[in-house]
Motif scaffolding. Structure first.
Motif: not given
Lengths: 635, 635
Positions: B631, A192-193, A305-307, B117, A280, B619-620, A309-310, B626, A283, B139-140, A312-316, B622-624
């Protein structure tokens, strides 16, 4: 032949309470509703017996399928009691599916849970036109709003904590923590950086090669606390969180800051969910949400802020729409419920897209746009259809005799107080005078090149002569048709005529969709196009609004569509100006932006984004029958 | 014959990362796992393909069934790295189910989403002993914690809003709003209001008959803002919410108040969920939760605020435990996750009860108790078993060579720093010295009348001689058996010996359960019993603690069990006092209560109830993905 899941209603008169009607019908297993739509078990995830999330992957599978007809439901400028837009949306679909043998899907917004316990009660339609089970519809549903709350607040926590850590660390210490050396002394950038590095124009891939200046620019976001627009959210009517001070604990070292909570559906993430077109795409939108500026005026994003992706994971899981059913067994997709003022007030693009494929050629998808047509339908066309590429064949405008009388000069309508005599006895002159409001909504909606059908939502006290007056005025204003309907009292049977009119309107639609403004226009030009559409003679910008427009333009955001935050109770900014006012100057108090969702929102007046609880909230009646597990007292 | 859902693992060496192991196994449809337990589709609600809520009604249906064996897993006083209690719980069940052909259910706590996270990562076990899908576990899940957040915060909003409305209205105006007259001028009490009337000793049922004094007492809760103990919650690591000021908006008319947020699992509602035994019981517990006092010192409850029913509605789905699976296909019930200090740190009673019926006679239910056995097992016995009426046949104590060396005088173990040489090379003397900690946990646990099995959770660098030393010490201290296990590296196969020992322990258990203290003792007597159990020579109460004990006693709450809020890093209140310290005086800083959940909790030191985020949060990574929806980067 009607579908095997269709249920015939025995309607009672007078119409019983919504909850009693809802509880009187045993819902079908949602798997049966899904099967009737051609969905196989691998296409959806069950959430209990009466809800299922339809997986987005269905879209890929049905790519070759032709879309059905696309119908949007708007309304005239309403009274504070509401004119039955959701009920009409549901009733029309019951008519199309249960009486006219059409494939049909209703697309609705998910209501906010908070207000269910406050004043307003639920939002599943009414009378014999409802979505069931209504308690599940109004409460947790399948957790999408909870996911939004979690994601929104993770981002909020990331902002304050980042400022905190930047305040107490040198560039080098920050960098060392962000890119720690592993056992072999090697450093790596997290994937993500690279998003931030790219934004900074740094193409290096080895952290050790960064210059001290690059390290500083990379590691120090330098967020200006005064510029932060990201607030926390909660799905509860909690007025005491509207304005708060955070960071007062001793460990936070005096880094206090004034901020506040909005209700969860006001989160930009809700608007992202409503406007996204794929995982996608979501994201990317979540990552580019702007939370404020750096001290040098650069927009700071969730990905900085690097977040992203996280989030998106919470919203997947939230990206998949929820399948439910109407009282008559027709399918409903419930998905997203953004505010209709600070956001665009429409249910999700992905639900509509899936629905259009599921009904296929000759089928119908009916979707509701929040507030009056000046707001809801305008945003449906200029924002939602612009992002989705979808084109509606028919726009419905729901009108009531009550609201038209108000526009014709009738006394004020106040929620909770008995209606004035004028509203419950015949007064054709008042109705005729009020049709100026309807006429303006019709001509506005017509200007998009779409056929307009007026649905006259009939109440018991409305008379033939009054409804005739509405019909004439509607046709004179350019409506394709205007039809009386009684779906509240009779279910789908009461909206059969409406269904037939909608079918004719869709079949004869020929014009292309014409947007109100091109995206390339300046922010001010776009605002002025919309103001003119409302009937304003001009626009007046506050100093703050001027400053914000200049900033967003400089930051490169001027080609986004505009989402006006205006009252729904008048075409103008003054709720008491009924009918179709002209000559007013629209004041723009402030201009804000939801960059991730993808719109600029000028504020016309003050918008409350956190409701409160009254002295005796609805929750006093709400309980569980612990013997049966049934919810009691929801309204 | 092994069950058809059992899956054989191919184990690799060295053990891959947890997420890689979890992702390498395709979970079975949860319906298959349910069927294997004898559950029919009407017994559960699916939440996607790999999770299902087992409905509480199963308990009624299986009433006649005999319970299986009930095994609780505790641990020695841990290092900050943790000693693998969850992993052992899962590994043991994989052994029993997949290798010893026993019916078995693992009962686990639901982890808090926030820390996923932050620093700590997930909590689904580790290595080849995990619950899958691990992203859904962390997660949820099925939304229970979200429901708790919503319910907790609805109550919080009700408190502040009620004070606000009482401040601005006369007794009569308040009463008129609480019991408004209908069209015919008749007033009614909402059902929930009779709870408050009963508490006030008013037996009238017609609101019009209340005297002005009764009206005042009924309508005016007169909450003392200083006494409010109810805080808001959020499942996010948001340190800036630890201490905040609310009510700073202009509409709140200066009614500002200092308060704060805890992480959601610290909510009393989580403890209620964990300790309730039925829907009706949960309704009563939620209603009697005390949020503070009136100005005259009377406890004010959720039912006084009229919201106990609504809280139950929000929690009605959360009461059903969630069925998942281990890597080897054995069933897991995940349910509730209360804090192990300010609450009792055990998963739910209802999950254990359902599990005991599902495995039936000769089957095994293995449930974990949070923190070391001094806290987790003590609260399991004295709080959880007291409320459930269930009796364990075997208590496991998980020990590691690493932690024993620390207790024997090894150097400090710090998370994130490399282990000292002493911990990775043989040092039998250090182990022997450290066994004093294990011995005390064994004798403490034995005092409940239960057979104790020590599980030596073996790491790669542990030696035969070290393990032999632990075995001798354990047997000398009264353990039923002490067994080396390697389930992290080998899955269930590595815990077969442990499984056999547990089976023997259960089959030979004969003593009745002996609680540490009788409920009728005074609050101080009970605190002193527990302090003695820790090894303290006495107890010291702060002035504040004395005041609170007096208040709770006066309010009639002194017969509740005690839930000590103490560090898990020592038997004492001082984390650096390792081994089995004696002679210390336990300081009670404050005493609080969770009346609805049903315990008093003395504070021994300061407990953080809201974690923060580090400079580089998890969280840096963590991503999906797509393309696949998978995850990435959870740990």
């Amino acid at each position: 032949m009607p579908s095997p899941t269709i249920r015939r209603l025995d309607v009672a008169s007078p119409v019983p309470a919504d909850i009693d009607i809802a509880n009187s019908v045993e819902p079908l297993p949602i798997a049966d509703i899904a099967a009737e739509l051609g969905l196989r078990p691998e296409h959806y995830d069950l959430y209990g017996k009466y809800k299922a999330k339809v997986l987005l992957s269905v879209l890929d599978e049905l790519k070759a399928q032709q879309d059905g007809y696309y119908v949007v439901v708007g309304g005239i400028t309403p009274t504070p009691l509401g004119e039955g837009k959701s009920t009409t949306t549901v009733g029309l679909c019951q008519a199309l599916g249960a009486f006219l043998d059409k494939k049909v899907v209703t697309c609705l917004r998910q209501p906010s849970q908070g207000p269910t316990f406050g004043i307003k009660g639920g939002a599943a339609g009414g009378g014999y036109s409802q979505v069931i089970p209504m308690d599940e519809f109004n409460l947790h549903l399948t957790g999408d709003i909870h996911a939004i709350t979690a994601a929104n607040n993770l981002l909020a926590a990331a902002i304050d904590t980042r400022i905190f850590h930047e305040n107490s660390q040198s560039d080098k210490a920050l960098f060392n923590r962000l890119c720690p050396a592993n056992k072999e002394g090697k450093r790596h950038f997290a994937d993500i950086m690279f998003r931030r590095l790219t934004k900074l124009g740094v193409s290096k891939t080895d952290p050790n090669e960064l210059t001290p200046d690059e390290i500083r620019r990379f590691a120090r976001l330098d967020i200006d606390p005064e510029s932060i627009t990201w607030r926390r959210v909660m799905d509860v009517n909690d007025r005491f969180l509207r304005k708060i001070t955070v960071g007062q604990g001793p460990e936070e070292k005096g880094m206090v800051r004034e901020t506040g909570f909005d209700i969860s559906v006001a989160s930009e993430i809700m608007a992202v969910l409503a406007l996204t077109t794929s995982l996608a795409d979501m994201r990317e939108r979540l990552g580019r949400m702007v939370i404020g500026n750096s001290k040098s005026g650069e927009p700071i994003t969730a990905d900085d802020l690097g977040v992203g992706g996280a989030l998106t994971v919470l919203m997947k899981d939230a990206i998949h729409p929820t399948l439910m059913q109407t009282l008559e067994g027709t399918p409903v997709l419930v998905h997203a419920g953004p505010f209709a003022n600070i956001a665009h007030g429409n249910s999700s693009i992905v639900a509509d897209k899936i629905a259009l494929k599921l009904v296929g050629k000759g089928g119908f998808v009916v979707t509701e746009a929040g507030f009056g047509a000046d707001i809801g339908t305008e945003k449906f066309m200029d924002i939602k259809c612009r992002y989705s590429g979808l084109v509606p064949q028919c726009a419905i405008i729901v009108a009531t005799i009550r609201a038209l009388k108000m526009h014709g000069g009738g006394p004020e309508v106040v929620a909770g107080k008995p209606l004035d005599h004028a509203y419950v006895s015949e007064n054709v002159a008042l109705v005729e005078a009020g049709c100026i409001n309807l006429a303006k909504h019709i001509s506005n909606t017509r200007s998009y090149g779409v056929n307009v059908v007026v649905a006259i939502n009939k109440f018991a006290s409305d008379t033939e002569a009054e409804m005739k007056a509405v019909h004439s005025a509607a046709m004179a204003a350019g409506a394709f048709d205007a039809v009386v309907c009684t779906h509240h009292a009779h279910g789908g049977k009461g909206a059969v005529e409406l269904g037939l009119a909608v079918q004719r309107a869709c079949e004869s639609q020929a014009e292309p969709l014409k947007f109100l403004y091109p995206l390339e226009s300046s922010i001010k030009e776009k605002i002025e196009s919309i103001a003119k559409f409302y009937g304003a003679s001009g626009v007046e910008y506050s100093e703050q609004a001027e400053k914000q427009i200049e900033m967003y333009t400089k930051q490169g955001f001027s080609s986004l569509p505009i989402c006006m935050a205006k009252t729904q109770y008048s075409f103008s900014h003054v709720p008491s100006m009924k009918g179709a006012p002209t000559g007013f100057v629209l004041p723009i108090r402030d201009v804000r932006a939801s960059i991730g969702a993808g719109f600029i929102y000028p504020l016309v007046g003050t918008m409350s984004t956190m409701p409160g609880l009254p002295t005796r909230p609805c929750f006093y009646q709400i309980d569980v029958d612990t013997a049966t597990g049934k919810v009691m007292g929801l309204s």
